[in-house]
Structures are given as structure tokens and as C-alpha cells.
Scaffold this active site. Structure first.
Site, PDB file in Angstrom:
ATOM      1  CB  SER A   1      -0.898   0.040   1.242  1.00 12.36           C
ATOM      2  OG  SER A   1      -1.774  -1.049   1.255  1.00 12.36           O
TER       3      SER A   1
HETATM    4  N1  SAH Z   1      -1.189  -3.934   3.611  1.00 16.57           N
HETATM    5  C1  SAH Z   1      -0.659  -4.795   2.585  1.00 16.57           C
HETATM    6  C2  SAH Z   1      -1.589  -4.809   1.405  1.00 16.57           C
HETATM    7  C3  SAH Z   1      -1.591  -6.104   0.704  1.00 16.57           C
HETATM    8  S1  SAH Z   1      -2.638  -6.201  -0.728  1.00 16.57           S
HETATM    9  C4  SAH Z   1       0.691  -4.247   2.165  1.00 16.57           C
HETATM   10  O1  SAH Z   1       0.897  -3.030   2.268  1.00 16.57           O
HETATM   11  O2  SAH Z   1       1.534  -5.008   1.726  1.00 16.57           O
HETATM   12  C5  SAH Z   1      -3.929  -7.256  -0.117  1.00 16.57           C
HETATM   13  C6  SAH Z   1      -3.552  -8.666   0.231  1.00 16.57           C
HETATM   14  O3  SAH Z   1      -4.754  -9.339   0.624  1.00 16.57           O
HETATM   15  C7  SAH Z   1      -2.978  -9.486  -0.937  1.00 16.57           C
HETATM   16  O4  SAH Z   1      -1.755 -10.038  -0.546  1.00 16.57           O
HETATM   17  C8  SAH Z   1      -4.029 -10.567  -1.170  1.00 16.57           C
HETATM   18  O5  SAH Z   1      -3.469 -11.813  -1.573  1.00 16.57           O
HETATM   19  C9  SAH Z   1      -4.673 -10.668   0.212  1.00 16.57           C
HETATM   20  N2  SAH Z   1      -6.022 -11.250   0.213  1.00 16.57           N
HETATM   21  C10 SAH Z   1      -7.016 -11.104  -0.711  1.00 16.57           C
HETATM   22  N3  SAH Z   1      -8.110 -11.793  -0.357  1.00 16.57           N
HETATM   23  C11 SAH Z   1      -7.822 -12.406   0.835  1.00 16.57           C
HETATM   24  C12 SAH Z   1      -8.561 -13.272   1.700  1.00 16.57           C
HETATM   25  N4  SAH Z   1      -9.819 -13.662   1.433  1.00 16.57           N
HETATM   26  N5  SAH Z   1      -7.952 -13.690   2.837  1.00 16.57           N
HETATM   27  C13 SAH Z   1      -6.680 -13.310   3.141  1.00 16.57           C
HETATM   28  N6  SAH Z   1      -5.931 -12.508   2.336  1.00 16.57           N
HETATM   29  C14 SAH Z   1      -6.498 -12.048   1.207  1.00 16.57           C
END
Ligand code: SAH
Length: 217
Positions: free
Chosen positions: A69
Site C-alpha cells: 500500500s
Molecule cells: N497492507 C498490505 C496490502 C496487501 S494487498 C501491504 O501493504 O503489503 C492485499 C492482500 O490481501 C494481498 O496479498 C491478497 O493476496 C490478500 N487477500 C485477498 N483476499 C484475501 C482473503 N480472502 N484472505 C486473506 N488474504 C487475502
């Protein structure tokens, strides 16, 4: 006093400028959030070839279809959680692990769920390498069902957007707790803070955001 730009911490100046120009300048004032972001090595959460871009004012692809993010978004969500240091926090969507590390620094104990095994493995290696161990629990799975064995949580943070907040997550939120989540379709997502008071909830709208959708397996 060492110079802030040393071999062991080559991005110290970039982090300081990131916090000043992107975060303080946009109204984030929580001193614990700001001081943590000044020291947490954000560059370690992105692939080596992307490190020069790690402090830019935008989200960044980190491979495997995941994104770290934008710094401002991590700051906004962390500030919205109002952490004082002892909270039990559940995070859905570990992603790069950067937000997870912020939570480890600012709360008491952290449980984080990531649906993609390869993304989870990469984040785990960085987080364990930085020394987060006893108070950090990582799991691969569908975060929509939360982490029942460890509930209730004082705070819950979603890093991917559901159409509606899954009931299982609200059920795992402690009385007096707060859940922060992007909610809605990609074209119209709002960042919500939902406070639980007994059986009642109160929702605050923190503005428009754009996250990846919360996936179904
Ligand atoms: N705050 C994190 C954002 C990651 S993007 C950062 O700054 O790195 C969102 C993440 O949510 C992705 O890695 C994706 O694989 C995960 N995600 C999507 N759906 C999900 C679910 N149902 N359960 C767990 N993780 C999930």
C-alpha cells in the site's frame, strides 16, 4: 551521533522525507505512527529491483500479483486503529508484511492471514528476519472467516476490500473494539471504522480508497 545516511541504514533520509512530505503534510499526527514509520525499513518489504521506488507516494507492485500500500494509506489505517500498545490485532491480507510490521511495533500481539501461499511465505521470511516472532502469528488461508481460535480481537484490519464486512469478523471483534476496512466495489470503496459497543456498532466513514478485492478461494 551518526550521520542518518549510513551503510547499515541507506534509506533513513528517504523515510524521514516520506513521513514529512506525504504523511505529516496530509494531516496524520499520531506520534507513535510517525516515529515507527521513520524507522521501519520499508525497502525490505519490496523486491530488490523496486527498492529505489519503495518510498514513493504510491502503491507498488511487489510481485505475485500483490501490492504494498501507499505509505499514506498504511499511516491512515494505522492511525485509525488508535493503538496504545497492548491490543490483540487481527490483520486480513498480510501482503508485503509492511503493515503487519507496523502493527507489531504498535500493538501487543498480531495475527495475520494471507490467502496466497507464495505471498505469505515471502512476507514471513522478511518479518521473521526482522525479529518479529513470539507476538506474531501468521497463517495461510481465507481471512473472511477470521481466526476463531484467537478471538476476540481488540482491533481488526482488512487490507483487501469486501463488498460487505464478513459477519465472522464482526463476531470476532471484542466489545469496545474497532475494525478498520475498505468496503465496497472497486469503483466506489470507502474506508470504514466500525466500533463495537456491546451488540451495537457505530460506523465512521474515513473517505474514498482503492484496494484489491477480498478474494474468495
Ligand atoms: N497492507 C498490505 C496490502 C496487501 S494487498 C501491504 O501493504 O503489503 C492485499 C492482500 O490481501 C494481498 O496479498 C491478497 O493476496 C490478500 N487477500 C485477498 N483476499 C484475501 C482473503 N480472502 N484472505 C486473506 N488474504 C487475502
Amino acid at each position: 551521533m551518526q550521520s542518518s545516511e549510513t551503510l547499515s541504514d541507506p534509506f533513513a533520509t528517504e523515510r524521514r522525507l516520506m513521513v514529512r512530505d506525504q504523511i505529516v503534510a496530509r494531516g496524520i499526527g499520531n506520534p507513535r505512527v510517525l516515529s515507527t514509520m521513520r524507522v521501519l525499513p520499508r525497502h525490505l518489504f519490496v523486491p530488490a529491483e523496486e527498492r529505489v521506488h519503495a518510498h514513493e507516494d504510491r502503491p507498488l507492485p511487489i510481485g505475485l500479483g500483490a501490492t504494498i500500500s501507499q505509505p499514506l494509506i498504511a499511516a491512515t489505517m494505522t492511525e485509525a486503529l488508535r493503538l496504545e500498545g497492548l491490543e490483540r490485532v487481527l490483520e486480513i491480507g498480510t501482503g508485503s508484511g509492511y503493515q503487519t510490521a507496523l502493527l507489531c511495533e504498535l500493538a501487543g500481539e498480531v495475527w495475520s492471514v494471507e490467502i496466497d501461499p507464495a505471498i505469505a511465505a515471502a512476507a514471513e521470511s522478511v518479518l521473521r528476519g526482522l525479529g518479529y516472532s513470539d507476538r506474531l502469528h501468521l497463517r495461510v488461508g481465507d481471512g473472511r472467516s477470521g481466526w476463531a481460535d484467537a478471538a476476540p480481537f481488540d482491533r481488526i484490519l482488512l487490507s483487501a476490500a469486501p463488498q460487505r464486512v464478513p459477519k465472522a469478523l464482526l463476531d470476532q471483534l471484542a466489545d469496545g473494539g474497532r475494525l478498520v476496512a475498505p468496503v465496497g466495489p472497486p469503483s466506489n470503496q470507502r474506508l470504514l471504522a466500525i466500533d463495537r459497543h456491546g451488540e451495537e456498532t457505530e460506523t465512521l466513514d474515513l473517505g474514498r480508497v482503492r484496494f484489491v478485492p477480498l478474494r474468495r478461494p
